[in-house]
Design a protein around this motif. Sequence first.
Motif, mmCIF file in Angstrom:
data_model
loop_
_atom_site.group_PDB
_atom_site.id
_atom_site.type_symbol
_atom_site.label_atom_id
_atom_site.label_comp_id
_atom_site.label_asym_id
_atom_site.label_seq_id
_atom_site.Cartn_x
_atom_site.Cartn_y
_atom_site.Cartn_z
ATOM 1 N N VAL A 284 0.819 -1.210 0.000
ATOM 2 C CA VAL A 284 0.000 0.000 0.000
ATOM 3 C C VAL A 284 0.855 1.264 0.000
ATOM 4 O O VAL A 284 0.291 2.363 0.021
ATOM 5 C CB VAL A 284 -0.948 0.014 1.219
ATOM 6 C CG1 VAL A 284 -1.930 -1.116 1.141
ATOM 7 C CG2 VAL A 284 -0.164 -0.034 2.520
ATOM 8 N N CYS A 285 2.160 1.113 -0.018
ATOM 9 C CA CYS A 285 3.036 2.289 -0.023
ATOM 10 C C CYS A 285 3.393 2.643 -1.459
ATOM 11 O O CYS A 285 4.454 2.263 -1.970
ATOM 12 C CB CYS A 285 4.296 2.036 0.812
ATOM 13 S SG CYS A 285 3.975 1.904 2.579
ATOM 14 N N SER A 286 2.478 3.317 -2.120
ATOM 15 C CA SER A 286 2.684 3.737 -3.498
ATOM 16 C C SER A 286 2.021 5.084 -3.703
ATOM 17 O O SER A 286 1.275 5.578 -2.853
ATOM 18 C CB SER A 286 2.113 2.700 -4.476
ATOM 19 O OG SER A 286 0.718 2.564 -4.285
ATOM 20 N N TRP A 287 2.310 5.692 -4.858
ATOM 21 C CA TRP A 287 1.765 7.020 -5.129
ATOM 22 C C TRP A 287 0.246 6.987 -5.220
ATOM 23 O O TRP A 287 -0.434 7.853 -4.659
ATOM 24 C CB TRP A 287 2.364 7.543 -6.432
ATOM 25 C CG TRP A 287 1.900 8.925 -6.774
ATOM 26 C CD1 TRP A 287 2.473 10.101 -6.403
ATOM 27 C CD2 TRP A 287 0.731 9.269 -7.540
ATOM 28 N NE1 TRP A 287 1.748 11.158 -6.880
ATOM 29 C CE2 TRP A 287 0.677 10.688 -7.591
ATOM 30 C CE3 TRP A 287 -0.257 8.530 -8.169
ATOM 31 C CZ2 TRP A 287 -0.334 11.362 -8.259
ATOM 32 C CZ3 TRP A 287 -1.270 9.200 -8.841
ATOM 33 C CH2 TRP A 287 -1.305 10.610 -8.878
ATOM 34 N N SER A 288 -0.304 6.008 -5.920
ATOM 35 C CA SER A 288 -1.760 5.949 -6.081
ATOM 36 C C SER A 288 -2.450 5.704 -4.748
ATOM 37 O O SER A 288 -3.502 6.295 -4.464
ATOM 38 C CB SER A 288 -2.123 4.849 -7.082
ATOM 39 O OG SER A 288 -1.639 3.594 -6.639
ATOM 40 N N ASN A 289 -1.882 4.848 -3.912
ATOM 41 C CA ASN A 289 -2.481 4.640 -2.592
ATOM 42 C C ASN A 289 -2.390 5.893 -1.730
ATOM 43 O O ASN A 289 -3.272 6.156 -0.903
ATOM 44 C CB ASN A 289 -1.791 3.471 -1.880
ATOM 45 C CG ASN A 289 -2.279 2.130 -2.398
ATOM 46 O OD1 ASN A 289 -1.671 1.553 -3.287
ATOM 47 N ND2 ASN A 289 -3.379 1.636 -1.880
ATOM 48 N N GLY A 290 -1.322 6.670 -1.911
ATOM 49 C CA GLY A 290 -1.241 7.941 -1.212
ATOM 50 C C GLY A 290 -2.351 8.889 -1.626
ATOM 51 O O GLY A 290 -2.951 9.586 -0.784
ATOM 52 N N MET A 291 -2.666 8.903 -2.928
ATOM 53 C CA MET A 291 -3.770 9.734 -3.392
ATOM 54 C C MET A 291 -5.098 9.244 -2.826
ATOM 55 O O MET A 291 -5.939 10.039 -2.367
ATOM 56 C CB MET A 291 -3.805 9.716 -4.922
ATOM 57 C CG MET A 291 -4.947 10.519 -5.520
ATOM 58 S SD MET A 291 -4.760 12.291 -5.260
ATOM 59 C CE MET A 291 -3.482 12.651 -6.448
ATOM 60 N N GLN A 292 -5.307 7.930 -2.846
ATOM 61 C CA GLN A 292 -6.532 7.370 -2.276
ATOM 62 C C GLN A 292 -6.646 7.720 -0.789
ATOM 63 O O GLN A 292 -7.713 8.112 -0.301
ATOM 64 C CB GLN A 292 -6.534 5.838 -2.446
ATOM 65 C CG GLN A 292 -6.636 5.351 -3.885
ATOM 66 C CD GLN A 292 -8.081 5.273 -4.357
ATOM 67 O OE1 GLN A 292 -8.978 5.751 -3.690
ATOM 68 N NE2 GLN A 292 -8.286 4.702 -5.521
ATOM 69 N N LEU A 293 -5.547 7.579 -0.077
ATOM 70 C CA LEU A 293 -5.563 7.825 1.360
ATOM 71 C C LEU A 293 -5.845 9.296 1.651
ATOM 72 O O LEU A 293 -6.594 9.622 2.579
ATOM 73 C CB LEU A 293 -4.224 7.402 1.963
ATOM 74 C CG LEU A 293 -4.087 7.501 3.485
ATOM 75 C CD1 LEU A 293 -5.157 6.674 4.175
ATOM 76 C CD2 LEU A 293 -2.713 7.043 3.925
#
Length: 1839
Positions: free
Chosen positions: A1694-1703
């Motif tokens: 879950v440590c990725s750019w897209s997951n950061g945007m989702q979070l």
Amino acid sequence: MSVNELYAKYTRVWIPDPDHVWRAAEIVRDYKEGEPVLHLTLEDETPLEYSVGPKSNSLPFLRNPDILVGENDLTALSYLHEPAVLHNLKVRFLEPNHIYTYCGIVLVAINPYEQLHIYGEEVIRAYSGQNMGDMDPHIFAVAEEAYKQMARDERNQSIIVSGESGAGKTVSAKYAMRFFATVGGSTSDTNVEEKVLASSPIMEAIGNAKTTRNDNSSRFGKYIQIGFNRQYRIIGANMRTYLLEKSRVVFQAEDERNYHIFYQLCASASLPEYKDLCLTSAEDFTFTSMGENIFIEGVNDAADLEKTREAFTLLGIKEGNQSSIFKVIASILHLGNIEICSQRDGESCHILKDDLHLKHFCTLLGVELKQMEHWLCHRKLITATETYVKNMSTKQAENARDALAKHIYARMFDWIVEHINKALHTSSKQHSFIGVLDIYGFETFEVNSFEQFCINYANEKLQQQFNSHVFKLEQEEYMKEQIPWTLIDFYDNQPCIDLIEARLGVLDLLDEECRVPKGTDENWAQKLYKQHSVSAHFQKPRMSNVSFIIVHFADKVEYQSEGFLEKNRDTVYGEQINILKASEFQLVADLFHDKDDVPPPKSSRVNVRPAKTTPKAPNKEHKKTVGHQFRSSLHLLMETLNATTPHYVRCIKPNDLKEPFMFDSRRAVQQLRACGVLETIRISAAGYPSRWTYPDFFNRYRVLLKKSEMTSPDKKLVCRNLLETLIKDHDMFQFGKTKIFFRAGQVAYLEKLRADRFRTACIKIQKTVRGWLQRLRYRKVRKMAVTLQRYGRGYLARRHAEFLRQTRAALLCQKQYRMVRDRRVYLRVRRAVVTIQAFTRGMFTRRIYQEFMLHHKAMLIQKVVRGWIQRRRFRRARDAAITIQCLFRRVQARRRLKQLKVEARSAERLKSLNSGMENKIVQLQRKMDDKSKELRTQNDQLLQVNNKLQKQLEQVKSQQGEAGGGAQLSSLQEELDRLRQELQEATAQRKRTEEEHRNEKTGLQLRVEELEKENALLKSEKEEMNHRILQQTKSSGEDSGTVSLMETSLQAELDAERQRYQNLLKQMTTVEQRYDNLKEELSMSKFQPGHRRNPSNQSSLESDSNYTSISTSEVGDTEDSIQLVEEMGLEKAAMDIGVFMKLQKRVRELEQERRRLQVNLDKMEELARSRASESRSSTSEQETADLAYNNLKRQELESENKKLKKDLNELRKSISERASENDPSNELQDSYNLLLSQLRSANEELEGRKEEVLILRTQIVSAAHIQESKQPIQQSSEAPEVSEDKEPVDSEEALKAYHGLCESKNTLQDWCPLDEDGELGLAYLGLKQVARLLEAQLQTQSRQHGDELEALHTQIELLRDDIEKKQEILSFTASLSPEARVEYSVQQEITRLTNDNLDLKELVEKLEKNERKLKKQLRIYMKKVQELEAEAQTSRSRPAMSRQVTVQRKEKDFEGMLEYYKEDEALLFRTLITDIRPNTVSATVPCLPAYILFMCIRHADYVNDDQKVESLLTSTINAIKKVLKKNNEDFEMTSFWLANTSRLLHCLKQYSGDEAFMTQNTGKQNEHCLKNFDLAEYRQVLSDLSIQIYQQLIKVAEGIIQPMIVSAMLESESIPSLAGVKTMGYRNRSSSMDVDSGGPPTYTLQALIRQLGQFHGTMRDHGLDPEIVGQVVRQLFHCVNAVTLNNLLLRKDVCSWSNGMQLRYNTSQMEEWLRANNLSQSKAAETLEPIIQAAQLLQVKKKTTQDAEAICSLCTALSTQQIVKILNLYTPLNEFEERVSVSFIRSIQTRPQQRHDPPQLLMDTKHMFPVLFPYTPSALSLETLHIPASLGLDFLTRV
């Protein structure tokens, strides 16, 4: 794929390297099959020609793609081989510092040689309940997997931890047991889990030692079984040990130590309790100083001894036994220091007489000194016929001494283990267990002896079990997926095991040689050569005849046979053991006694007899060799492991220097080969190691599909078609039920195709972009060229023009010069000519002038003469002309006069002149006639009026003379004058009010202007302050930091104090719960339910309670309110809801008064009609007046009701219009206009009253006239008529006037005959009441005006707050970068739209809820009506009750108390607490039970009954605790009783009589204060109970939302199509998830928000204080943040750019929910800062130094450890993203930061903020409280 395709240019490979084992290289030229050389280049750009061929090196191993490097599971790698495994472990260990990695079912743990903060309770909670593979690899994940399988499959589990010495086996096993102790804690008070953990320090002290490889090396193997009951809670444990290294007691190698316990005792020797051990420093003892290093860096031996003693105490070992244990251990040290001296003959030895250590040894063990001294130097030989005592040489005596020391320590070790097992034993039935095996790994040294042989033998057995288990799991996986399964040939080490343990094997021959009397190691070695020389696993060294080689599964090991027999025999002389058995200390004697032993003889004397005697049978244990014992225990262990489900942990030692995070590839490869990891890889690679689910495969490789294929709904078919197209060899993959299986290398090939496709697309994109850039550049260059040409041509043109200008200027200069030169010559000549001419002409002119003067003088003389002559002639001519004109004009005048005289005598001329005058005269005549007629009419009217007034005056005078009523009339006249004066004063008051309102309006406008100016000034000052702050930041940083630190420390101390207090309450709750459990087990109070009803206690349905009573007018008003809310909107209507509710109450009062008067009027009319029917001939004046007055009052009340309703509607309309305006000035203007209209209506009322006075005066005069003429007066004609526009008086005042009129008519003697019909009194009282009514209305309007002014002030404050917030937002926006500003603006727009949407939804929900509430109230109303009817019917037929029926009093008499009988107390608590449900009282006043209980307490205080008060409060608290205990998982019930408990606490404060709590009370509430008792102590008890309920509420809520957090915040796709798919390949173990149940449920973010909304709605409906609701929400948001951040820190996926945007989007939605529910002030949003910053950290750039500085300044809520962890876990989703470089992470770590980071990595999910219960008084009056009949509390009597 062919070799040519695989080994193409740019392909990366691994080649062998002697230093690094494997080295990376890249192919620089395509390889064709059959070529002898492979052209490579190394990473340092060094070229290399690598020779390949069938006889030489084979083709090198291929490297995995970069995206697969650093995978959590080694089996997820596409290419499975040794270099790939080694490189993946190295990358994970050195770059992100991950010490754990999966290898299929094996957890590989690398010792970091550094303390890591990844083992706290928060980490345990984070891994608890998770599937293996969902989170990063960890020892806790393996433990959780074992625990979960035990619970699900009901099968025993085992965790096998193995590895070299120093690899971290003991620590891993300890952490696994800590996990079980935390997750499966015991339910009883035995604290078994604490005892299990307490065994670790004891076993480490007596079984661990420092070696060259490890400072805390376990020198024994142990298997700990942790038992669980059916609820899977720990109930006990058992420990088994294997092969203790006894030789370490008497010998240590250089730089090694003996067991820790020896050094701990020596370090504590100076303490008083250890004085009797006679110990000194460890350097003074032989057994502890052989290694020449008695200290371990960072270890405090004295402190460790205290921990060991605490563990002994916790396990139940008494102080006496502890002292005995320490004596035995100290005696071993003294035994080693006993000096044995050799005799001269060399065959014997002796001990010095004054040997102090021998004395200490015997004293500590309680044995005889002489006997021990003798048998330490002698031994007994027993033959078949005789027994001999033989002297021993010094060497033999020392060996015997060392053997005795080892035997004593081994016995002591076994005794401690036995007592630990007794302490951990349980009498409860064990349902299942989990075993933790901490055993030595494969060992090979330069000199390998008997210990290494046994260790490697055990590892052979474990490896065999491991291979079979791995093979079994692979087979099960393939069978479950229904794919073809081919048997894999894996390594079977059974021949090696047979070599060791089979008949005539190594151990068998060793035992046989030990039984031989004179067996030697050399003879045993020769027997091995002879017996096993043909075995493939046995070899004989070339250069030695006393050693042998065994080919183990890991490596060849050469063993030295020297010492094998001695260690296998483990010989201890029986005489020494017998002395120890006779010790005076029971513990020492018990150490050496067996169960079958007979007590030793009292005499130790040895008798040598010549006769034959039967030798004593030796001890049974001495018959068994060490090898035999070890083989038996190993077989037992293998049986236990085979009966369980094993889990494997392989510990790896990264280097031999014990340096933290240093990786030695050669040492790591040796251990990987030895521990079976590479065998697991080989088995996996032989099958289908890479496995993908169909959806993941489709999402990853859909770029390889055609557009037409992607539209197919059947994803399985699409995947099949794609693979069959891409991979021609169908044996390279298999299709399972849910997964696709690939052979090694196929995923890498697919990744290559995917990368090629992306590369092609990138090239096309680059081509297009580059073309566009080139075109753009061409246009720019062309434009620049044109511009340059334009400027160049312009320059040339300007230069030519300049040349032309210069040429023209030169010509002009020449021309001017020449012109000036010629002009000068010309002017000089001209001046000379002019001069000559001037002189000449002057001469001629003078001559002419003289001549001219002569002629001029002559002409002057002529002019004078000629003028005189002409003037004389003119005068003569003029006089003659005038004379002629006068004569002529006289003649003309005479002629005209004659003509006029003739015309005057003509008649036609007169007619023409008089025609207009006639018309005017006619008109004037008509006007005169009209005026005359009017005058005559007015004269007649005036005469009539005068006559009439004269008559009336005479009548009045006669009436006054006859009746003498002048005084009364004068008094009425004075009263009328006074009323006029009052009206004038009212008018003046109105004007003053208008003036005050006008002035206040002007003041408010000025105030608004001042505020605007102040706002502008503040903005400018803010900008200046921002500049100053930026300049002074550096200088004031230290001071502000100190102040903030002081504030933070003070706040932390306050919170800590509150936390400690609340923790004590939590502990008290636990103790009370235990007490209640015991109490319930003994007995349980029971009582028969009863129910009695009293119809007299039924409350009125028409009560004006704002919550329960329902009337027709209320329903109508509620419908109007709903309609108004729909028109205005909820927030706008809420602005003036207080005024709205007051108007509704006023309307209800008027409606009730109107109905009451209507009933009275109806009764009076019926009475009048009945009397009229009885005597129609004559009607009394009293009845007629009453009837007329009643009719009048009815009309007035009806008109008043209509007018009030009209005014109410107008006021509502004005309120809605005012609320719809955003400008406060409009609102002020509307309120001002409304007040003016009301004042105008009051003025009109005054005018109307004046007219009524005049009418009444006229009626008085006419009545007097009628009385004088004695004519009958009909009441109907004399009744005063009221104009339709007259405003009716107040109903209550009119009723008083009516009663006063009736009383005045009863005393007719006080009135004159004029007032027989009561008109005069009615007029007088009516005017008086009208004046009062007007005065009351003015006061009411003044109050309303004051309320409106207060509302305006409040609105101004709100606007000021809004301006401040906007200024903060503006300053924040200004501080952002342009990119962040755009993002922030987009976020604000999203927030606004979401707010609008939520507002609309909430409005709809509230309207629906209001509708349901009204329907529910209607049903309750109907039910009440039915109950009242039933009660009325039953009361008629019910006999008289023994209990006195209390008649319900009026509301003004009710004092807000409830009375009950003592026998009804149990029924009260059962009805009001035990059996009540929140939905029962949902439609009533919030916290109704609390109010009812307090009203009962008030009555008990009122009657001064202390026992009743104490019983009430105590029983209430106990009943609430029982209810909460029964419903400890029910959020609604917990919230309900938290609200009621806090409300009861507030009531006790509000009505306590304390002035601090009475500031907001009304006068009536102050009258209701407690009179006799001070309940401060009970308030404290209730406060503690509230804290306990709050903690239970938080626990219940967290338990509900915790399973939802990870799925909602990290896994759900709130923004569709944003999440990418990474190459996964991790093969979840088939047993990791419960496939039958479909896996764990998934939750979306909306589900989490709905759950939070449900919590908030429940608490709000129960009337919980908003401050407490905010604290609950803050605590829940902290839980959400902590759980989310902890999972983020433990999950690489879950440590990725897209997951950061989702979070970030998810957190913004959570913040939006807070704002929508007005919870922004609860500080809940601040708790989300860490996860918000973590999301931003995933999105920001992570390359340069500036980026590192930005990250450090951005992530202030994250610790450096957390930032580094997230950066290490950051995983690109495709090849075009870059990993975070190690140098960047190091720059973050080394950057100096002034922050106080906590040592732990994860956040504490169980942290609880201190709760505060602010005092919130109730505005509800107790006397107005209504108790619904549905509660069944009819036995309560209202007092």
